[in-house]
Design a protein around this motif. Structure first.
Motif, PDB file in Angstrom:
ATOM      1  N   ARG A 272       0.860  -1.179   0.000  1.00 17.74           N
ATOM      2  CA  ARG A 272       0.000   0.000   0.000  1.00 17.74           C
ATOM      3  C   ARG A 272       0.899   1.233   0.000  1.00 17.74           C
ATOM      4  N   LYS A 273       0.323   2.373  -0.331  1.00 18.92           N
ATOM      5  CA  LYS A 273       1.090   3.611  -0.366  1.00 18.92           C
ATOM      6  C   LYS A 273       1.190   4.190   1.042  1.00 18.92           C
ATOM      7  N   GLU A 274       2.438   4.485   1.480  1.00 21.77           N
ATOM      8  CA  GLU A 274       2.666   5.053   2.802  1.00 21.77           C
ATOM      9  C   GLU A 274       3.614   6.249   2.669  1.00 21.77           C
ATOM     10  N   ASN A 275       3.278   7.354   3.357  1.00 21.53           N
ATOM     11  CA  ASN A 275       4.116   8.554   3.277  1.00 21.53           C
ATOM     12  C   ASN A 275       5.435   8.408   4.037  1.00 21.53           C
ATOM     13  N   TRP A 276       5.479   7.474   4.980  1.00 17.45           N
ATOM     14  CA  TRP A 276       6.685   7.353   5.798  1.00 17.45           C
ATOM     15  C   TRP A 276       7.787   6.532   5.140  1.00 17.45           C
ATOM     16  N   LEU A 277       7.525   6.009   3.961  1.00 10.70           N
ATOM     17  CA  LEU A 277       8.513   5.182   3.270  1.00 10.70           C
ATOM     18  C   LEU A 277       8.649   5.650   1.822  1.00 10.70           C
ATOM     19  N   LYS A 278       9.893   5.751   1.360  1.00 16.15           N
ATOM     20  CA  LYS A 278      10.167   6.175  -0.003  1.00 16.15           C
ATOM     21  C   LYS A 278      11.065   5.162  -0.698  1.00 16.15           C
ATOM     22  N   ILE A 279      10.754   4.858  -1.954  1.00 18.66           N
ATOM     23  CA  ILE A 279      11.543   3.924  -2.761  1.00 18.66           C
ATOM     24  C   ILE A 279      12.039   4.672  -3.992  1.00 18.66           C
TER      25      ILE A 279
ATOM     26  N   VAL B 230      13.310   5.090   5.165  1.00 14.42           N
ATOM     27  CA  VAL B 230      12.261   5.040   6.180  1.00 14.42           C
ATOM     28  C   VAL B 230      12.399   6.296   7.051  1.00 14.42           C
ATOM     29  N   ASN B 231      11.371   7.125   7.078  1.00 12.36           N
ATOM     30  CA  ASN B 231      11.401   8.360   7.857  1.00 12.36           C
ATOM     31  C   ASN B 231      11.278   8.066   9.351  1.00 12.36           C
ATOM     32  N   LYS B 232      11.558   9.084  10.155  1.00 14.23           N
ATOM     33  CA  LYS B 232      11.448   8.946  11.608  1.00 14.23           C
ATOM     34  C   LYS B 232       9.995   8.645  12.007  1.00 14.23           C
ATOM     35  N   ASN B 233       9.847   7.748  12.940  1.00 12.37           N
ATOM     36  CA  ASN B 233       8.517   7.383  13.461  1.00 12.37           C
ATOM     37  C   ASN B 233       8.294   8.142  14.768  1.00 12.37           C
ATOM     38  N   THR B 234       7.393   9.104  14.744  1.00 16.33           N
ATOM     39  CA  THR B 234       7.102   9.887  15.948  1.00 16.33           C
ATOM     40  C   THR B 234       5.936   9.312  16.740  1.00 16.33           C
TER      41      THR B 234
ATOM     42  N   ARG C 251       5.329   0.068  13.043  1.00 15.02           N
ATOM     43  CA  ARG C 251       4.629  -0.025  11.761  1.00 15.02           C
ATOM     44  C   ARG C 251       5.423  -0.911  10.816  1.00 15.02           C
ATOM     45  N   GLU C 252       4.723  -1.419   9.803  1.00  8.74           N
ATOM     46  CA  GLU C 252       5.375  -2.322   8.856  1.00  8.74           C
ATOM     47  C   GLU C 252       4.716  -2.211   7.495  1.00  8.74           C
ATOM     48  N   LEU C 253       5.465  -2.640   6.488  1.00  9.38           N
ATOM     49  CA  LEU C 253       4.969  -2.623   5.108  1.00  9.38           C
ATOM     50  C   LEU C 253       5.744  -3.666   4.316  1.00  9.38           C
TER      51      LEU C 253
END
Length: 427
Positions: A77-84, A99-103, A108-110
């Motif tokens: 699925r599309k997630e803003n916290w991960l970029k490829i 993988v951006n910082k998790n505040t 979370r997982e993908l």
């Protein structure tokens, strides 16, 4: 009775029908398998990773694809916290997962799937990130660029470099002097991010630019300085600083009209960014502020009882060590003022002359035409030489002395107007 050595030949149409069908099917299956292998190709991730485990602060990892066709990375699925980047390729290549910082305190997982020539592969890469558990505070925050410290040296031909910027929060890059020959993309983001730094070809003298780094909107102590060699060496007459102060528009051109003139402390941020500064006058009763004032296109040094100085930006355009010729215009405020102007440098270099007597004055100083004429008079132009200057050198001008109180100076006023400062390379 037939002989045992007799060979019997059968026509194809005399074989039992079931045997014929079986043979034909077997041939078709084998042919089909061969074709599928040729079309599908092969796909693998080097070292066969199956999981990316990220801390709450984020991470960036690059993976190597070994493939014989067109491949794509397909997130569940599309997630803003991960970029490829990139998400697809052809043949062998790489892609980076950031993988951006998790505040959020929740983990979370993908799952990432892969296709080759449009067909789903068995390979999967599961991304798992821990939740943030330190009550929103980041331990030991940092912002750095892998492989770089605080200086990037580039040849004349320029370059395009790929780097990983690592940070514990939101970051931003800004060019201190908006130099167009340096480009960074992207210029802001969050967490570990691949960036590209591009330096244009330099056909002129060597040059420098500072990249200011911000973490969570706080500027970091040390910028990244980009230094690029030049193909042209500085020669006599090359201009390293030219300032006419036309960006100052305060007050009046008429010398004795002081309404509207503005102390340097009240200049706009854009004007202060030009880099001109002045020393705080700490003389008793002086108010502890710098006593220089902006007029329309020129500057006044000093006020009654207290002197003021003008300090140029660092001469960043000076290549290596050079001798410099400094020329400028100066006019005394009024005939009753004292006339001394001190000159010098801050940083490397020595001056050929340290003082001038500024006898040029507008008469009267309440008349616009006479004030303008004073600037154009031949005696308004002064010059001196700085020996051994570098890119760290600053030009310094002081109207008289900081303490001009009665008994400490020949007159309680030593006000000097300054304009049109030009610094060139000398012999």
């Amino acid at each position: 009775m037939e002989s045992m050595n007799t060979i019997n030949y059968y026509k194809l149409d005399t074989l039992p029908k079931s045997i014929f069908v079986f043979c034909l099917s077997l041939i078709m299956i084998l042919t089909s398998c061969k074709d599928d292998l040729e079309v599908d190709g092969a796909f693998a991730l080097k070292d066969n990773p199956s999981k990316l485990e990220a801390a709450a602060n984020g991470v960036s990892e690059t993976y190597t694809v070994q493939a014989s066709g067109k491949w794509k990375v397909e997130p569940l699925r599309k997630e803003n916290w991960l970029k490829i980047d990139p998400m697809e390729g052809n043949g062998n290549g790489t892609f980076t997962v950031t993988v951006n910082k998790n505040t959020d305190p929740e983990a979370r997982e993908l799952t990432l799937f892969f296709t080759l020539n449009g067909k789903l592969q068995n390979n999967v890469l599961k991304v798992e990130q821990a939740g943030f558990t330190d009550q929103g505070q980041v331990k030991n925050p940092y912002l750095k660029i892998d492989g770089l410290s605080n200086r990037l040296e580039v040849l004349e031909a320029g370059m395009t470099g790929q780097y990983i910027l690592r940070s514990t929060g939101k970051w931003k890059v800004a060019l201190e002097d908006e130099s167009e020959w340096v480009k960074v993309a992207p210029m802001e983001g969050e967490g570990d991010t691949p960036i590209t730094i591009t330096i244009d070809k330099n056909a002129d003298i060597e040059r420098t630019a500072n990249l200011l780094l911000f973490l969570d909107d706080v500027q970091q102590a040390s910028p990244l300085t980009v230094y690029q060699k030049g193909v042209k060496l500085q020669v006599e007459g090359d201009v390293v600083l030219k300032e006419d102060f036309n960006w100052l528009t305060y007050g009046s051109e008429i010398f004795n009209v002081t309404s509207g003139e503005t102390r340097i402390a009240s200049w706009s941020a854009e004007e202060l960014d030009k880099g001109w500064t002045s020393t705080i006058n700490t003389t008793e009763g002086g108010g502890n502020y710098a006593s220089i004032y902006a007029r329309p296109g020129f500057i006044k040094l000093g006020r009654t009882n207290y002197g003021g100085d003008l300090i140029s930006p660092k001469l960043g355009n000076v290549q290596r060590t050079k001798n410099l010729l400094v020329t400028f215009k100066a006019v005394r405020y009024a005939t009753g003022d004292h006339y001394l102007l001190n000159v010098g440098v801050k940083g490397p270099g020595t001056v050929s002359v340290s003082q001038f007597n500024v006898m040029n004055v507008a008469t009267p100083n309440s008349n616009l035409e006479s004030c303008r004429a004073a600037w154009q008079a031949p005696e308004a132009t002064y010059s001196f030489v700085v020996t051994g200057a570098t890119a760290e050198t600053q030009i310094w001008l002081l109207g008289g002395a900081f303490d001009q109180r009665a008994g400490n100076w020949p007159a309680t006023v030593n006000r000097i107007f300054v304009d049109d400062i030009v610094v060139t390379v000398a012999k």
